[in-house]
Design a protein around this motif. Structure first.
Motif, PDB file in Angstrom:
ATOM      1  N   VAL A 181       0.833  -1.190   0.000  1.00 24.08           N
ATOM      2  CA  VAL A 181       0.000   0.000   0.000  1.00 24.08           C
ATOM      3  C   VAL A 181       0.879   1.256   0.000  1.00 24.08           C
ATOM      4  O   VAL A 181       1.914   1.299   0.662  1.00 24.08           O
ATOM      5  N   PRO A 182       0.516   2.288  -0.764  1.00 24.57           N
ATOM      6  CA  PRO A 182       1.302   3.523  -0.741  1.00 24.57           C
ATOM      7  C   PRO A 182       1.036   4.317   0.533  1.00 24.57           C
ATOM      8  O   PRO A 182       0.036   4.096   1.223  1.00 24.57           O
ATOM      9  N   VAL A 183       1.931   5.226   0.837  1.00 20.92           N
ATOM     10  CA  VAL A 183       1.754   6.064   2.026  1.00 20.92           C
ATOM     11  C   VAL A 183       0.988   7.329   1.650  1.00 20.92           C
ATOM     12  O   VAL A 183       0.926   7.723   0.489  1.00 20.92           O
ATOM     13  N   GLY A 184       0.391   7.964   2.660  1.00 18.58           N
ATOM     14  CA  GLY A 184      -0.342   9.203   2.432  1.00 18.58           C
ATOM     15  C   GLY A 184      -1.632   9.250   3.232  1.00 18.58           C
ATOM     16  O   GLY A 184      -1.881   8.421   4.112  1.00 18.58           O
ATOM     17  N   ARG A 185      -2.469  10.242   2.925  1.00 18.48           N
ATOM     18  CA  ARG A 185      -3.743  10.428   3.601  1.00 18.48           C
ATOM     19  C   ARG A 185      -4.835   9.655   2.869  1.00 18.48           C
ATOM     20  O   ARG A 185      -5.130   9.906   1.709  1.00 18.48           O
ATOM     21  N   PHE A 186      -5.441   8.708   3.569  1.00 17.57           N
ATOM     22  CA  PHE A 186      -6.532   7.911   3.029  1.00 17.57           C
ATOM     23  C   PHE A 186      -7.857   8.440   3.594  1.00 17.57           C
ATOM     24  O   PHE A 186      -7.887   9.062   4.663  1.00 17.57           O
ATOM     25  N   THR A 187      -8.941   8.158   2.884  1.00 22.69           N
ATOM     26  CA  THR A 187     -10.267   8.530   3.362  1.00 22.69           C
ATOM     27  C   THR A 187     -11.157   7.295   3.409  1.00 22.69           C
ATOM     28  O   THR A 187     -11.102   6.448   2.507  1.00 22.69           O
ATOM     29  N   ALA A 188     -11.942   7.190   4.457  1.00 25.79           N
ATOM     30  CA  ALA A 188     -12.940   6.126   4.589  1.00 25.79           C
ATOM     31  C   ALA A 188     -14.305   6.799   4.608  1.00 25.79           C
ATOM     32  O   ALA A 188     -14.678   7.448   5.590  1.00 25.79           O
ATOM     33  N   GLU A 189     -15.032   6.683   3.507  1.00 27.99           N
ATOM     34  CA  GLU A 189     -16.330   7.348   3.364  1.00 27.99           C
ATOM     35  C   GLU A 189     -17.450   6.312   3.481  1.00 27.99           C
ATOM     36  O   GLU A 189     -17.422   5.283   2.803  1.00 27.99           O
ATOM     37  N   THR A 190     -18.406   6.602   4.342  1.00 29.64           N
ATOM     38  CA  THR A 190     -19.530   5.703   4.585  1.00 29.64           C
ATOM     39  C   THR A 190     -20.805   6.315   4.037  1.00 29.64           C
ATOM     40  O   THR A 190     -21.075   7.500   4.256  1.00 29.64           O
ATOM     41  N   ILE A 247      -1.442   6.725   6.568  1.00 30.85           N
ATOM     42  CA  ILE A 247      -0.528   5.599   6.417  1.00 30.85           C
ATOM     43  C   ILE A 247       0.858   6.177   6.142  1.00 30.85           C
ATOM     44  O   ILE A 247       1.047   6.915   5.170  1.00 30.85           O
ATOM     45  N   ARG A 248       1.818   5.868   6.990  1.00 26.58           N
ATOM     46  CA  ARG A 248       3.134   6.491   6.897  1.00 26.58           C
ATOM     47  C   ARG A 248       4.219   5.484   7.242  1.00 26.58           C
ATOM     48  O   ARG A 248       3.973   4.502   7.932  1.00 26.58           O
ATOM     49  N   LYS A 249       5.414   5.769   6.759  1.00 24.48           N
ATOM     50  CA  LYS A 249       6.559   4.945   7.096  1.00 24.48           C
ATOM     51  C   LYS A 249       7.035   5.291   8.502  1.00 24.48           C
ATOM     52  O   LYS A 249       6.884   6.423   8.962  1.00 24.48           O
ATOM     53  N   SER A 250       7.641   4.322   9.168  1.00 20.99           N
ATOM     54  CA  SER A 250       8.141   4.549  10.514  1.00 20.99           C
ATOM     55  C   SER A 250       9.532   3.944  10.649  1.00 20.99           C
ATOM     56  O   SER A 250       9.951   3.125   9.826  1.00 20.99           O
ATOM     57  N   GLY A 251      10.234   4.351  11.700  1.00 17.99           N
ATOM     58  CA  GLY A 251      11.548   3.800  11.960  1.00 17.99           C
ATOM     59  C   GLY A 251      12.554   4.183  10.899  1.00 17.99           C
ATOM     60  O   GLY A 251      12.575   5.307  10.377  1.00 17.99           O
ATOM     61  N   PHE A 252      13.425   3.223  10.541  1.00 19.16           N
ATOM     62  CA  PHE A 252      14.493   3.485   9.576  1.00 19.16           C
ATOM     63  C   PHE A 252      13.940   3.793   8.191  1.00 19.16           C
ATOM     64  O   PHE A 252      14.500   4.615   7.453  1.00 19.16           O
TER      65      PHE A 252
END
Length: 254
Positions: free
Chosen positions: A185-194, A212-217
């Motif tokens: 999955v790519p990183v960035g701002r996702f939206t969950a629309e109901t 969704i973002r990368k963490s650590g190294f």
């Protein structure tokens, strides 16, 4: 007269809006961190339907829930392969200005049984209703062919999919659905629309954001490559030379 009309119509408009149900959605994770060991995640999307009076009106048709999770849009170039003299080469190509990097839809029933084709196109409910904005003015048949190819590629990568009947509704008030997020999955701002739907009409909609973002190294590497590309390149070259030299030294010792 205008002021009098507003005073007369305001209570009617308030009563009409108060007669519609309200969605209160949420997600199990507002942020997902991607580390080197990330193999995917599972999102739980849940919420409640608040009806006027606190309970579902009797005698009305049951409601349906559709949840759409979208990733950040991106520009994508799609190339079509053609076999020439026994060799596969690039032939036609089509660029899309804004295509979602991730798209997943879950529904309480198959979407075709919930809304008609026009409503699906308006709210982009389903893979066949995505609005991908091609950058060129190709004929409709070519656009349809390339869009079908793009959706198929994303589907095989696990980045586009549909989950009909994945939404569970309890007592017509509470709902929940589970959607998987793949490791790629790519990183960035996702939206969950109901969307709350009854008799083919969208009665209410609500959105929640997911980061969704990368963490650590991995996050350090991504930020370094983005903010200081020259320094990042030099360090990468020096690190490669150092590791190569160390490997050669150990090989000679053995």
């Amino acid at each position: 007269m205008r002021r009098l009309a507003i005073l007369v119509l305001a209570p009617l408009m308030m009563a009409q809006s108060a007669s519609k149900p309200i969605l209160v959605p949420d997600v199990s994770q507002r942020s997902i961190d991607i580390a080197y060991s990330f193999t995917g995640a599972e999102l739980l999307l849940f919420g409640a339907i608040i009806y006027p009076g606190g309970r579902q009106p009797k005698g009305e048709a049951p409601t349906d829930i559709v949840v759409v999770v979208k990733g950040p849009t991106q520009s994508i170039l799609v190339r079509e392969k053609e076999k020439v003299a026994g060799i596969w080469v690039n032939a036609e190509r089509l660029r899309y200005r804004s295509a979602p990097s991730f798209y997943a839809v879950a529904s309480s029933r198959p979407i075709g049984d919930i809304v008609d084709e026009r409503t699906r196109a308006i709210y982009e409910l389903g893979l066949d209703s995505l609005q991908l904005s091609p950058a060129s003015s190709a004929v409709s048949a070519t656009q349809a062919r390339f869009q079908s190819g793009l959706v198929d590629l994303k589907r095989r990568a696990g980045l586009y999919y549909e989950a009909p009947s994945a939404v569970e509704i309890t007592d017509g008030v509470l709902y929940r659905a589970r959607l998987s997020v793949p490791a790629r999955v790519p990183v960035g701002r996702f939206t969950a629309e109901t969307f709350l739907i009854r008799d083919g009409r969208v009665l209410a909609a609500a959105v929640r954001d997911i980061d969704i973002r990368k963490s650590g190294f991995e996050r350090f590497i991504a930020r370094a490559a983005d903010r200081s590309s020259v320094r990042y390149g030099l360090v990468a070259v020096m690190l490669s030379i150092g590791l190569g030299g160390a490997a050669g030294w150990f090989a000679r010792r053995i």
